[in-house]
Design a protein around this motif. Structure first.
Motif, PDB file in Angstrom:
ATOM      1  N   PRO A 118     -13.850  16.223  -7.580  1.00 22.36           N
ATOM      2  CA  PRO A 118     -15.039  15.914  -8.388  1.00 22.36           C
ATOM      3  C   PRO A 118     -16.004  17.097  -8.390  1.00 22.36           C
ATOM      4  CG  PRO A 118     -15.184  14.845  -6.245  1.00 22.36           C
ATOM      5  CD  PRO A 118     -13.842  15.512  -6.287  1.00 22.36           C
ATOM      6  N   LYS A 119     -15.703  18.105  -9.216  1.00 23.68           N
ATOM      7  CA  LYS A 119     -16.417  19.391  -9.165  1.00 23.68           C
ATOM      8  C   LYS A 119     -17.877  19.265  -9.593  1.00 23.68           C
ATOM      9  CE  LYS A 119     -12.934  20.709 -11.597  1.00 23.68           C
ATOM     10  NZ  LYS A 119     -12.037  19.594 -11.228  1.00 23.68           N
ATOM     11  N   HIS A 120     -18.128  18.514 -10.665  1.00 26.71           N
ATOM     12  CA  HIS A 120     -19.511  18.341 -11.100  1.00 26.71           C
ATOM     13  C   HIS A 120     -20.312  17.580 -10.038  1.00 26.71           C
ATOM     14  CE1 HIS A 120     -19.377  19.872 -15.282  1.00 26.71           C
ATOM     15  NE2 HIS A 120     -18.090  19.613 -15.152  1.00 26.71           N
ATOM     16  N   ARG A 121     -19.681  16.559  -9.453  1.00 27.72           N
ATOM     17  CA  ARG A 121     -20.369  15.779  -8.423  1.00 27.72           C
ATOM     18  C   ARG A 121     -20.622  16.619  -7.178  1.00 27.72           C
ATOM     19  NH1 ARG A 121     -18.996  11.411  -4.999  1.00 27.72           N
ATOM     20  NH2 ARG A 121     -16.820  11.430  -5.646  1.00 27.72           N
ATOM     21  N   LEU A 122     -19.702  17.555  -6.886  1.00 25.27           N
ATOM     22  CA  LEU A 122     -19.904  18.477  -5.774  1.00 25.27           C
ATOM     23  C   LEU A 122     -21.178  19.284  -5.991  1.00 25.27           C
ATOM     24  CD1 LEU A 122     -18.929  20.095  -3.244  1.00 25.27           C
ATOM     25  CD2 LEU A 122     -17.544  21.475  -4.796  1.00 25.27           C
ATOM     26  N   GLY A 123     -21.354  19.802  -7.211  1.00 24.01           N
ATOM     27  CA  GLY A 123     -22.560  20.569  -7.521  1.00 24.01           C
ATOM     28  C   GLY A 123     -23.808  19.717  -7.489  1.00 24.01           C
ATOM     29  N   GLN A 124     -23.728  18.519  -8.060  1.00 21.40           N
ATOM     30  CA  GLN A 124     -24.885  17.629  -8.086  1.00 21.40           C
ATOM     31  C   GLN A 124     -25.290  17.195  -6.679  1.00 21.40           C
ATOM     32  OE1 GLN A 124     -23.498  14.514 -10.667  1.00 21.40           O
ATOM     33  NE2 GLN A 124     -23.746  15.737 -12.520  1.00 21.40           N
ATOM     34  N   GLN A 125     -24.313  16.847  -5.858  1.00 18.33           N
ATOM     35  CA  GLN A 125     -24.591  16.404  -4.494  1.00 18.33           C
ATOM     36  C   GLN A 125     -25.248  17.511  -3.684  1.00 18.33           C
ATOM     37  OE1 GLN A 125     -23.923  13.174  -2.760  1.00 18.33           O
ATOM     38  NE2 GLN A 125     -25.475  14.306  -1.612  1.00 18.33           N
ATOM     39  N   ALA A 126     -24.810  18.757  -3.910  1.00 20.45           N
ATOM     40  CA  ALA A 126     -25.387  19.893  -3.186  1.00 20.45           C
ATOM     41  C   ALA A 126     -26.868  20.043  -3.522  1.00 20.45           C
ATOM     42  CB  ALA A 126     -24.623  21.174  -3.525  1.00 20.45           C
ATOM     43  N   VAL A 127     -27.207  19.947  -4.808  1.00 17.88           N
ATOM     44  CA  VAL A 127     -28.611  20.064  -5.223  1.00 17.88           C
ATOM     45  C   VAL A 127     -29.430  18.898  -4.685  1.00 17.88           C
ATOM     46  CG1 VAL A 127     -30.196  20.115  -7.196  1.00 17.88           C
ATOM     47  CG2 VAL A 127     -28.059  21.411  -7.277  1.00 17.88           C
ATOM     48  N   ASP A 128     -28.891  17.677  -4.796  1.00 15.22           N
ATOM     49  CA  ASP A 128     -29.616  16.499  -4.303  1.00 15.22           C
ATOM     50  C   ASP A 128     -29.857  16.590  -2.799  1.00 15.22           C
ATOM     51  OD1 ASP A 128     -29.676  15.467  -6.842  1.00 15.22           O
ATOM     52  OD2 ASP A 128     -28.045  14.040  -6.533  1.00 15.22           O
ATOM     53  N   SER A 129     -28.866  17.069  -2.070  1.00 15.53           N
ATOM     54  CA  SER A 129     -29.012  17.225  -0.621  1.00 15.53           C
ATOM     55  C   SER A 129     -30.096  18.240  -0.297  1.00 15.53           C
ATOM     56  CB  SER A 129     -27.675  17.661  -0.013  1.00 15.53           C
ATOM     57  OG  SER A 129     -27.804  17.905   1.369  1.00 15.53           O
ATOM     58  N   LEU A 130     -30.135  19.327  -1.059  1.00 14.92           N
ATOM     59  CA  LEU A 130     -31.141  20.361  -0.837  1.00 14.92           C
ATOM     60  C   LEU A 130     -32.542  19.827  -1.136  1.00 14.92           C
ATOM     61  CD1 LEU A 130     -31.283  23.260   0.085  1.00 14.92           C
ATOM     62  CD2 LEU A 130     -30.880  24.007  -2.263  1.00 14.92           C
ATOM     63  N   LEU A 131     -32.681  19.091  -2.217  1.00 11.94           N
ATOM     64  CA  LEU A 131     -33.976  18.503  -2.571  1.00 11.94           C
ATOM     65  C   LEU A 131     -34.455  17.525  -1.495  1.00 11.94           C
ATOM     66  CD1 LEU A 131     -33.386  17.860  -6.376  1.00 11.94           C
ATOM     67  CD2 LEU A 131     -35.025  19.477  -5.387  1.00 11.94           C
ATOM     68  N   GLU A 132     -33.505  16.759  -0.938  1.00  7.54           N
ATOM     69  CA  GLU A 132     -33.872  15.808   0.114  1.00  7.54           C
ATOM     70  C   GLU A 132     -34.318  16.535   1.381  1.00  7.54           C
ATOM     71  OE1 GLU A 132     -31.929  12.084   2.623  1.00  7.54           O
ATOM     72  OE2 GLU A 132     -30.918  12.835   0.821  1.00  7.54           O
ATOM     73  N   LYS A 133     -33.630  17.635   1.715  1.00  6.35           N
ATOM     74  CA  LYS A 133     -34.026  18.409   2.893  1.00  6.35           C
ATOM     75  C   LYS A 133     -35.433  18.967   2.718  1.00  6.35           C
ATOM     76  CE  LYS A 133     -31.169  21.081   5.249  1.00  6.35           C
ATOM     77  NZ  LYS A 133     -30.814  20.304   6.450  1.00  6.35           N
ATOM     78  N   ILE A 134     -35.746  19.418   1.507  1.00  8.77           N
ATOM     79  CA  ILE A 134     -37.071  19.972   1.233  1.00  8.77           C
ATOM     80  C   ILE A 134     -38.129  18.881   1.310  1.00  8.77           C
ATOM     81  CG2 ILE A 134     -38.507  20.988  -0.578  1.00  8.77           C
ATOM     82  CD1 ILE A 134     -35.964  22.512  -1.486  1.00  8.77           C
ATOM     83  N   ALA A 135     -37.835  17.723   0.706  1.00  3.76           N
ATOM     84  CA  ALA A 135     -38.811  16.630   0.652  1.00  3.76           C
ATOM     85  C   ALA A 135     -39.103  16.056   2.032  1.00  3.76           C
ATOM     86  CB  ALA A 135     -38.315  15.538  -0.287  1.00  3.76           C
ATOM     87  N   THR A 136     -38.067  15.922   2.870  1.00  4.87           N
ATOM     88  CA  THR A 136     -38.231  15.287   4.174  1.00  4.87           C
ATOM     89  C   THR A 136     -38.487  16.282   5.301  1.00  4.87           C
ATOM     90  OG1 THR A 136     -35.851  15.355   4.622  1.00  4.87           O
ATOM     91  CG2 THR A 136     -36.708  13.411   3.458  1.00  4.87           C
ATOM     92  N   LYS A 137     -38.294  17.596   4.976  1.00  3.72           N
ATOM     93  CA  LYS A 137     -38.395  18.646   6.003  1.00  3.72           C
ATOM     94  C   LYS A 137     -37.452  18.357   7.177  1.00  3.72           C
ATOM     95  CE  LYS A 137     -43.130  20.099   4.957  1.00  3.72           C
ATOM     96  NZ  LYS A 137     -43.198  19.432   3.652  1.00  3.72           N
ATOM     97  N   SER A 138     -36.313  17.752   6.845  1.00  8.80           N
ATOM     98  CA  SER A 138     -35.354  17.370   7.873  1.00  8.80           C
ATOM     99  C   SER A 138     -34.607  18.584   8.415  1.00  8.80           C
ATOM    100  CB  SER A 138     -34.343  16.367   7.302  1.00  8.80           C
ATOM    101  OG  SER A 138     -33.305  16.128   8.219  1.00  8.80           O
ATOM    102  N   GLU A 139     -34.428  18.621   9.733  1.00  6.02           N
ATOM    103  CA  GLU A 139     -33.639  19.678  10.363  1.00  6.02           C
ATOM    104  C   GLU A 139     -32.273  19.161  10.797  1.00  6.02           C
ATOM    105  OE1 GLU A 139     -35.881  21.481  13.477  1.00  6.02           O
ATOM    106  OE2 GLU A 139     -37.532  22.086  12.171  1.00  6.02           O
ATOM    107  N   THR A 140     -31.984  17.908  10.447  1.00  2.00           N
ATOM    108  CA  THR A 140     -30.684  17.325  10.759  1.00  2.00           C
ATOM    109  C   THR A 140     -29.633  17.871   9.799  1.00  2.00           C
ATOM    110  OG1 THR A 140     -31.729  15.289  11.510  1.00  2.00           O
ATOM    111  CG2 THR A 140     -29.390  15.172  10.993  1.00  2.00           C
ATOM    112  N   ASN A 141     -28.498  18.266  10.335  1.00  2.00           N
ATOM    113  CA  ASN A 141     -27.416  18.796   9.510  1.00  2.00           C
ATOM    114  C   ASN A 141     -26.366  17.714   9.268  1.00  2.00           C
ATOM    115  OD1 ASN A 141     -28.604  21.374   9.477  1.00  2.00           O
ATOM    116  ND2 ASN A 141     -27.698  21.861  11.461  1.00  2.00           N
ATOM    117  N   ARG A 142     -26.154  17.383   7.999  1.00  2.00           N
ATOM    118  CA  ARG A 142     -25.240  16.308   7.632  1.00  2.00           C
ATOM    119  C   ARG A 142     -24.008  16.870   6.937  1.00  2.00           C
ATOM    120  NH1 ARG A 142     -29.401  13.467   3.832  1.00  2.00           N
ATOM    121  NH2 ARG A 142     -29.544  15.679   3.274  1.00  2.00           N
TER     122      ARG A 142
END
Length: 335
Positions: A292-316
Motif C-alpha cells: 500500500p504505497k500511497h498509504r505508506l506515504g500518508q501514514q508517514a506524514v500523519d505520524s509526523l504531524l502527530e509527533k509534532i502536535a503531541t511533542k511525543s518522544e515515544t518511538n512507534r
C-alpha cells in the motif's frame, strides 16, 4: 514591495494589529479588520513566509530524503507523501540521495538549516557521521519509512516483507508448484532478507526442498533480475516457478527468459513484489504482492504531524500488511 508597516500606516493601525488580523491570533473589531484587509488588497501586500515562520517557530515545511532509483515504487510512495502534505497545508522539500552518503550529509544539513518542521527518511545510506548532524540543531521530529535505517530513533512505517514473501510462495504452492526458486534482492537489505525468510517458511511448512541452485541475488533493478535469472539458468534445470522479490527484477527476468525462448507462464511461473503501476500492463500481466504505497506515504506524514502536535518522544512502529494480486504470470499445474 509593500511591507507590514505600509499596511499599518495605510489602515491607521499598529503593525501588531495587522499581524493579529492576518494570523487571526486575537480578536479585532470587524471595522478595523475590514480596513486592514482593504489596505492589504490595495497595496498588494504578501506576508513573508520566512518572517512568519521565525515568529511562530514553524515553517509548515517537511523535508524528505529518498534514495534515487529507476524503481517506480519510490515515486509512488513520494506521491502519497506529497498528496498528504498538500491536504494538511504543508510544503515538501524532496532531496534525492542517489545512494551517496555524502549527498545525504549535504541534503540533511540543508534541510536542518532551513528549519523544516519534520523529516521523512526513506534511504539506507545514513551513517553515524550523518546522524551527528542532529546534535548541532534543535531536535527535529523524524519518521523513517520503509527502506530507511531500522536503528534510527524515530517512528517507523514498514511493510511486512516476511509475510509478503510467504504469501507469494504460498500462492505458487497452491497452484501446484513444488519446484520453486527465489530471486532475492541484495541480502544486506532488510526487505530482501525478510522476503527470502517468508519464502523459506512457506517451503518448509509444505515440506518442499529448497534447491540452492534456484536461489540468486539481484539489485532490485531490472538488470538485477536479468543477471540473477542468467545465474540460475547457467546451473542447468530450471524450477517451474520463481518468487522474484520485486517487480523491477521480475520484468528484467521475464525479458531475459523471452530472449532465451522461455515462456512465462507456460514454461516458468512468476510472482513479483510491490505491485508498481506498470505491473498489470506488461505481458503477461504480473501476479505480485501489493504494497500500500500511497498509504505508506500518508501514514508517514500523519505520524509526523502527530509527533509534532503531541511533542511525543515515544518511538512507534507501524506495520502495513501486503496482499496478493493475482494476474496472468502463474500457471496452474495439475496435481
Amino acid at each position: 514591495m509593500a511591507t507590514i508597516k505600509d499596511v499599518a500606516k495605510h489602515a491607521s493601525v499598529s503593525t501588531s494589529t495587522v499581524s493579529h488580523v492576518l494570523n487571526k491570533t486575537r480578536f479585532v473589531s470587524e471595522d478595523i479588520s475590514e480596513r486592514v484587509m482593504a489596505a492589504v488588497a490595495e497595496l498588494n501586500y504578501a506576508p513573508s513566509a520566512l518572517a512568519r515562520s521565525l515568529k511562530v517557530n514553524h515553517t509548515k515545511t517537511f523535508g524528505m530524503l529518498v534514495t534515487t532509483s529507476t524503481n517506480p515504487f519510490f515515486g509512488e510512495v513520494v506521491k502519497g507523501v506529497e498528496r498528504r502534505c498538500y491536504e494538511k497545508g504543508y510544503n515538501l522539500i524532496l532531496c534525492n540521495t542517489e545512494g551517496d552518503a555524502e549527498r545525504v550529509h549535504s541534503s540533511l544539513d540543508t534541510l536542518l538549516q532551513k528549519r523544516v518542521d519534520g523529516l521523512l527518511l526513506m534511504c539506507t545510506e545514513i551513517e553515524n557521521q550523518v546522524l551527528e548532524l542532529f546534535s548541532r540543531y534543535q531536535p527535529v521530529p523524524t519518521v523513517v519509512m520503509d527502506w530507511g535505517l531500522i536503528d534510527f530513533p524515530s517512528d517507523k512505517i514498514q511493510d511486512n516483507s516476511h509475510h509478503g514473501g510467504y504469501l507469494a510462495t504460498k500462492h505458487l504452492i497452491e497452484q501446484g508448484h513444488t519446484e520453486i526458486g527465489c530471486l532475492t534482492g541484495p541480502l544486506n537489505k532488510l526487505q530482501a532478507q525478510q522476503r527470502l525468510s517468508g519464502f523459506v517458511q512457506a517451503m518448509e511448512e509444505s515440506g518442499l526442498e529448497i534447491n540452492k541452485n534456484w536461489i540468486a541475488s539481484g539489485n532490485f533493478e531490472c538488470e538485477g533480475g536479468e543477471a540473477a535469472f542468467n545465474e540460475i539458468h547457467a546451473k542447468g534445470k530450471l524450477p517451474t516457478a520463481l518468487f522474484v522479490c520485486n517487480d523491477m527484477m521480475a520484468m528484467g527476468m521475464i525479458n531475459c527468459a523471452s530472449k532465451k525462448g522461455i515462456s512465462v507462464p507456460n514454461d516458468i511461473s512468476i510472482v513479483g513484489y510491490d505491485d508498481i503501476k506498470m505491473a498489470k500492463y506488461i505481458t503477461p500481466s504480473l501476479t505480485t504482492i501489493h504494497q500500500p504505497k500511497h498509504r505508506l506515504g500518508q501514514q508517514a506524514v500523519d505520524s509526523l504531524l502527530e509527533k509534532i502536535a503531541t511533542k511525543s518522544e515515544t518511538n512507534r512502529v507501524f506495520q502495513l500488511e501486503p496482499t496478493l494480486m493475482v494476474r496472468d504470470s502463474v500457471k496452474t499445474l495439475s496435481n
